[in-house]
Design a protein around this motif. Structure first.
Motif, short mmCIF file in Angstrom:
data_model
loop_
_atom_site.label_atom_id
_atom_site.label_comp_id
_atom_site.label_asym_id
_atom_site.label_seq_id
_atom_site.Cartn_x
_atom_site.Cartn_y
_atom_site.Cartn_z
N UNK A 102 -10.07 27.85 46.68
CA UNK A 102 -8.83 28.81 47.08
C UNK A 102 -8.45 29.40 45.77
N UNK A 103 -8.47 30.74 46.02
CA UNK A 103 -8.27 31.68 45.01
C UNK A 103 -6.68 31.79 44.10
N UNK A 104 -5.74 31.23 45.14
CA UNK A 104 -4.47 31.19 44.76
C UNK A 104 -4.24 30.22 43.99
N UNK A 105 -4.78 29.02 44.14
CA UNK A 105 -4.68 27.71 43.48
C UNK A 105 -5.38 28.11 42.09
N UNK A 106 -6.54 28.75 42.28
CA UNK A 106 -7.51 29.12 40.83
C UNK A 106 -6.41 29.89 39.88
N UNK A 107 -5.53 30.86 40.49
CA UNK A 107 -4.91 31.81 39.67
C UNK A 107 -3.81 30.91 38.82
N UNK A 108 -3.10 29.81 39.66
CA UNK A 108 -2.17 29.03 39.10
C UNK A 108 -2.89 28.04 37.77
N UNK A 109 -3.99 27.66 38.18
CA UNK A 109 -4.77 26.89 37.12
C UNK A 109 -5.17 27.74 35.67
N UNK A 110 -5.52 28.92 36.02
CA UNK A 110 -5.80 29.85 35.01
C UNK A 110 -4.51 30.14 34.15
N UNK A 111 -3.40 30.36 34.66
CA UNK A 111 -2.43 30.42 33.73
C UNK A 111 -2.00 29.16 33.09
N UNK A 112 -2.06 28.10 33.82
CA UNK A 112 -1.92 26.84 32.98
C UNK A 112 -2.86 26.44 31.96
N UNK A 113 -4.04 26.90 32.11
CA UNK A 113 -5.08 26.44 31.25
C UNK A 113 -4.91 27.61 29.99
N UNK A 114 -4.73 28.81 30.18
CA UNK A 114 -4.47 29.65 29.11
C UNK A 114 -2.93 29.20 28.46
N UNK A 139 -13.35 25.85 28.96
CA UNK A 139 -13.31 24.41 28.83
C UNK A 139 -12.32 23.83 30.11
N UNK A 140 -11.39 24.84 30.17
CA UNK A 140 -10.33 24.37 31.37
C UNK A 140 -10.88 24.10 32.78
N UNK A 141 -11.73 25.36 32.95
CA UNK A 141 -12.26 25.28 34.47
C UNK A 141 -13.34 24.08 34.20
N UNK A 142 -14.13 23.88 33.33
CA UNK A 142 -14.91 22.85 33.25
C UNK A 142 -14.21 21.38 33.48
N UNK A 143 -13.20 21.16 32.83
CA UNK A 143 -12.58 19.89 33.21
C UNK A 143 -12.23 19.89 34.38
N UNK A 144 -11.63 20.99 34.93
CA UNK A 144 -11.11 20.97 36.29
C UNK A 144 -12.26 20.72 37.53
N UNK A 145 -13.34 21.20 37.10
CA UNK A 145 -14.39 21.19 38.29
C UNK A 145 -14.86 19.59 38.30
N UNK A 146 -14.91 19.06 37.00
CA UNK A 146 -15.53 17.93 36.92
C UNK A 146 -14.71 16.72 37.51
N UNK A 147 -13.27 17.06 37.60
CA UNK A 147 -12.62 15.75 38.03
C UNK A 147 -11.94 16.17 39.43
N UNK A 148 -11.97 17.33 39.94
CA UNK A 148 -11.29 17.66 41.02
C UNK A 148 -11.50 16.98 42.23
N UNK A 192 -7.49 19.89 28.37
CA UNK A 192 -6.41 19.25 28.63
C UNK A 192 -5.74 19.91 30.03
N UNK A 193 -5.74 21.25 29.72
CA UNK A 193 -5.11 22.01 30.99
C UNK A 193 -5.81 22.15 32.19
N UNK A 194 -7.23 21.85 32.19
CA UNK A 194 -8.05 21.74 33.12
C UNK A 194 -7.89 20.33 33.86
N UNK A 195 -8.08 19.27 33.26
CA UNK A 195 -7.72 18.03 33.76
C UNK A 195 -6.28 17.79 34.25
N UNK A 196 -5.17 18.40 33.66
CA UNK A 196 -4.02 18.34 34.25
C UNK A 196 -3.77 19.26 35.46
#
Length: 247
Positions: A102-114, A139-148, A192-196
């Motif tokens: 989901x691209x919309x979710x990804x954009x929110x994730x990117x803002x959070x990680x940055x 690192x944020x995307x990595x953490x997100x992908x590992x635990x999503x 931390x942002x990716x895991x959150x």
């Protein structure tokens, strides 16, 4: 699995639609990441032509409140060609894997990680160091992908996370103190942002139970799709296995 008429009007119609949706999202994720990388490289060209003035003017400086808005610009900037080259491959791979659901979710994730990456640098970095680069996002995307997959209870994403964790665990060595010339705080903040984000953006939609299958004839008894007990902690895993035809 069953005869050619099996499940018509039920799950057999839903399968191709879901597959089409996934392919469409993956296609959008590819173009989003391609466009993002193109912007990063165009910025690098302009930055290089101006003797890296962009990095000096729009980089994040710890303890300097005037640079707080630069939390959003710093990921687009780099200090050298080697810097951007080392970031581009992991950024595309992990970004695509983070975006294909989901691209919309990804954009929110990117803002959070940055934001988390930048704030950790701003609060804890010492010496008014200028920090730029997309590695916090990586690192944020990595953490997100590992635990999503764990938070979404999705078998395929869980397997992807296991493979990524096993293949790129060495990356965590630059998210702890001791690596010279590397903003390990930015890496840690991004992680931390990716895991959150995996928790905050988890899939909250209830999953319908698979319908009863019928072969439409009067011969052999109809085979029923797995119908796990919802109170069973492994119910979602059983459903995923059933969807894959493994139960």
């Amino acid at each position: 699995m069953g005869g050619p008429d099996e499940g018509r009007g039920g799950r057999a119609d839903a399968g191709p639609v879901n597959a089409d949706q996934m392919i469409a999202e993956a296609r959008k994720a590819f173009f989003v990441m391609f466009g993002f990388l193109a912007i990063v490289w165009l910025v690098q060209l302009a930055n290089y032509a101006d003797d890296y003035a962009f990095s000096r003017d729009y980089g994040l400086v710890s303890d300097d409140i005037g640079t707080l808005p630069d939390i959003l610009s710093a990921p687009f900037l780099h200090w050298s060609w080697a810097h951007i080259e080392s970031n581009s491959g992991p950024l595309f791979v992990f970004g695509f894997l983070a975006a294909y659901r989901g691209v919309v979710r990804f954009l929110g994730l990117s803002l959070l990680v940055a934001t988390t990456s930048g704030l950790v640098v701003w609060f804890f970095e010492r010496g008014h160091v200028e920090t730029v680069g997309a590695s916090g996002l990586i690192f944020g995307y990595f953490g997100y992908v590992v635990v999503r997959g764990i938070f979404d209870r999705h078998l395929i994403d869980t397997l992807i996370g296991v493979v990524m964790a096993a293949s790129f665990a060495y990356m965590l060595t630059v998210a702890v103190p001791g690596t010279p010339g590397v903003s390990w705080l930015g890496h840690l903040g991004g992680l931390i942002g990716g895991l959150a984000g995996a928790w905050l953006f988890r899939d909250r939609r209830p999953r319908p139970l698979p319908p009863t299958r019928s072969d439409g004839g009067g011969g052999a008894p109809a085979r029923r799709a797995p119908n796990p007990d919802p109170t069973n902690p492994r119910a979602d895993l059983h459903k995923e296995l059933g969807d894959l035809g493994l139960l």
